[in-house]
Design a protein around this motif. Structure first.
Motif, mmCIF file in Angstrom:
data_model
loop_
_atom_site.group_PDB
_atom_site.id
_atom_site.type_symbol
_atom_site.label_atom_id
_atom_site.label_comp_id
_atom_site.label_asym_id
_atom_site.label_seq_id
_atom_site.Cartn_x
_atom_site.Cartn_y
_atom_site.Cartn_z
ATOM 1 N N GLN A 173 -10.853 -3.820 6.190
ATOM 2 C CA GLN A 173 -10.396 -3.084 4.804
ATOM 3 C C GLN A 173 -10.105 -1.628 5.159
ATOM 4 N N GLY A 174 -10.952 -0.955 5.961
ATOM 5 C CA GLY A 174 -10.641 0.254 6.341
ATOM 6 C C GLY A 174 -9.353 0.491 6.864
ATOM 7 N N LEU A 175 -9.129 -0.267 8.053
ATOM 8 C CA LEU A 175 -7.831 -0.345 8.711
ATOM 9 C C LEU A 175 -6.762 -0.468 7.552
ATOM 10 N N PHE A 176 -6.850 -1.521 6.718
ATOM 11 C CA PHE A 176 -5.854 -1.706 5.914
ATOM 12 C C PHE A 176 -5.586 -0.520 4.952
ATOM 13 N N ILE A 206 1.733 4.104 4.743
ATOM 14 C CA ILE A 206 3.206 3.638 4.211
ATOM 15 C C ILE A 206 3.532 4.135 2.854
ATOM 16 N N TYR A 207 2.406 4.251 1.838
ATOM 17 C CA TYR A 207 2.810 4.816 0.445
ATOM 18 C C TYR A 207 3.243 6.557 0.838
ATOM 19 N N LEU A 208 2.578 7.221 1.133
ATOM 20 C CA LEU A 208 3.077 8.585 1.500
ATOM 21 C C LEU A 208 4.305 8.617 2.152
ATOM 22 N N THR A 209 4.568 8.019 2.917
ATOM 23 C CA THR A 209 5.872 8.036 3.629
ATOM 24 C C THR A 209 7.123 7.576 2.803
ATOM 25 N N THR A 210 6.752 6.528 1.971
ATOM 26 C CA THR A 210 7.584 5.927 0.824
ATOM 27 C C THR A 210 7.942 7.223 -0.005
ATOM 28 N N LEU A 211 6.868 7.847 -0.601
ATOM 29 C CA LEU A 211 6.864 8.982 -1.544
ATOM 30 C C LEU A 211 7.644 10.093 -0.982
ATOM 31 N N LEU A 212 7.382 10.569 0.464
ATOM 32 C CA LEU A 212 7.841 11.744 0.966
ATOM 33 C C LEU A 212 9.519 11.327 1.370
ATOM 34 N N GLY A 213 9.816 10.278 1.747
ATOM 35 C CA GLY A 213 11.240 9.869 2.058
ATOM 36 C C GLY A 213 12.215 9.702 0.814
ATOM 37 N N PRO A 220 -1.216 2.158 -5.268
ATOM 38 C CA PRO A 220 -2.375 2.862 -5.722
ATOM 39 C C PRO A 220 -3.783 1.845 -6.055
ATOM 40 N N VAL A 221 -3.162 0.745 -6.784
ATOM 41 C CA VAL A 221 -4.282 -0.179 -7.264
ATOM 42 C C VAL A 221 -4.614 -0.965 -5.970
ATOM 43 N N MET A 222 -3.754 -1.122 -5.141
ATOM 44 C CA MET A 222 -4.288 -2.061 -3.899
ATOM 45 C C MET A 222 -5.210 -0.856 -3.057
ATOM 46 N N LEU A 223 -4.867 0.229 -2.815
ATOM 47 C CA LEU A 223 -5.742 1.101 -2.251
ATOM 48 C C LEU A 223 -6.940 1.129 -2.838
ATOM 49 N N VAL A 224 -7.027 1.311 -3.925
ATOM 50 C CA VAL A 224 -8.642 1.599 -4.734
ATOM 51 C C VAL A 224 -9.281 0.195 -4.377
ATOM 52 N N ASN A 225 -8.608 -0.873 -4.295
ATOM 53 C CA ASN A 225 -9.274 -2.118 -4.411
ATOM 54 C C ASN A 225 -10.010 -2.397 -3.024
#
Length: 319
Positions: free
Chosen positions: A27-30, A37-44, A82-87
């Protein structure tokens, strides 16, 4: 539904995601991977939006369409990831009923709008290569605004229709979703009411907003490639193809992932395989889009370099 079943039905107020549940020790690695991936998507995508805004060289119909795609991907990923990250830090990975409907709304909006926008981009490239002298008229500001507005309206009307129909479903339990996000087919499996209307609307939408733009895009590129092959010089052919290579790449990635995600047989696939396929379509594709635009377009790379220099200059002044 029998009267006994109706009397014993309970209202579902939340759903439990089973996605990634087969690997509790990872879970920590995921979390780390999907956060990057999320930050790269937002930045790009934000860089694409900023570059198309400030660079006069990118004030063209093609980049107007691409900036809308970037905005679409930002909205979509900000609703799901974000929901997936919290979970990942929860033992019980849940989402509220309203949150599930919200994810469905943005997922369907993204898919429908992107299908039509990609077709609009194909039309733009078709006019630019096959009718260059008429391009200023056929792709005027009014035409571009009309195409983008029409794309968003198609996606929103389709999404509102599916979301409203999903909200009318009777859910008696169980409330477990074998995924990491909500989608219409997954919700239909949990319904204990008649889903024939929902399924019929899904088939109609797939034909009108899914298949029709795909066929239009395919025919457009057949005409585009035929026109490019008739160009006498190799340099001219290379230049013409480079103007539509990024869009063609995005089209292949989007429709390829969408087809593999929704049209493959469900039997014989494990939960891990289902999750992996959906990750590519729902998470990786929005990240790849700005990378493809920037790597395949000299104009975008030039605008991003100017933006980087401007930021560096601003930092020097502030220091």
């Amino acid at each position: 539904m029998t009267p006994f079943e109706m009397n014993n039905q309970t209202d579902v107020t939340e759903f439990i995601f089973l996605g990634f549940s087969n690997h509790p020790k990872l879970q920590g690695l995921f979390f780390l991977v999907f956060l990057i991936i999320y930050l790269t998507t937002l930045l790009g995508n934000m860089l694409i939006l900023t570059a198309t805004r400030i660079s006069l060289a990118l004030h063209t119909p093609m980049y107007y369409f691409l900036s809308n795609l970037s905005f679409l991907d930002i909205c979509y990923t900000s609703t799901t990831i974000p929901v997936m990250l919290v979970n990942f830090f929860r033992e019980k990975k849940t989402i509220s009923y309203e949150g599930c409907l919200s994810q469905i709304f943005f997922l369907v909006t993204r898919a429908g709008t992107e299908c039509v926008l990609l077709a609009a981009l194909a039309y733009d490239r078709l006019v630019a290569i096959c009718h260059p002298l008429q391009y200023p008229v056929l792709m005027s500001v009014k035409v571009c605004v009309f195409l983008v507005t029409g794309s968003w309206l198609c996606g929103l009307v389709n999404s509102v229709t599916h979301t409203v129909l999903a909200a009318t479903l009777t859910l008696c339990g169980p409330n477990q979703i074998s995924h990491f996000l909500c989608d219409i087919p997954l919700l239909l499996k949990l319904s204990c009411s008649d889903t024939s209307l929902n399924e019929s609307v899904l088939h109609v939408a797939s034909a009108t907003i899914g298949l029709s733009p795909c066929l239009f895009t395919g025919v457009s590129y057949i005409l585009i490639i035929s026109a490019i092959l008739r160009i006498p010089s190799a340099q001219g052919r290379s230049k013409a193809f480079s103007t539509c290579a990024s869009h063609l790449t995005v089209v292949v990635v989007f429709y390829g992932m969408a087809d593999f995600n929704y049209d493959r047989p469900r039997e014989g696939y494990s939960l891990d395989m289902d999750i992996l396929v959906s990750v590519f379509f729902c998470v990786i594709t929005p990240m790849f889009n700005p990378i493809i635009y920037s790597l395949r377009n000299k104009e975008v790379k030039g605008a991003l370099r100017k933006l980087a220099r401007k930021c560096g200059f601003s930092n020097e002044i502030s220091n």
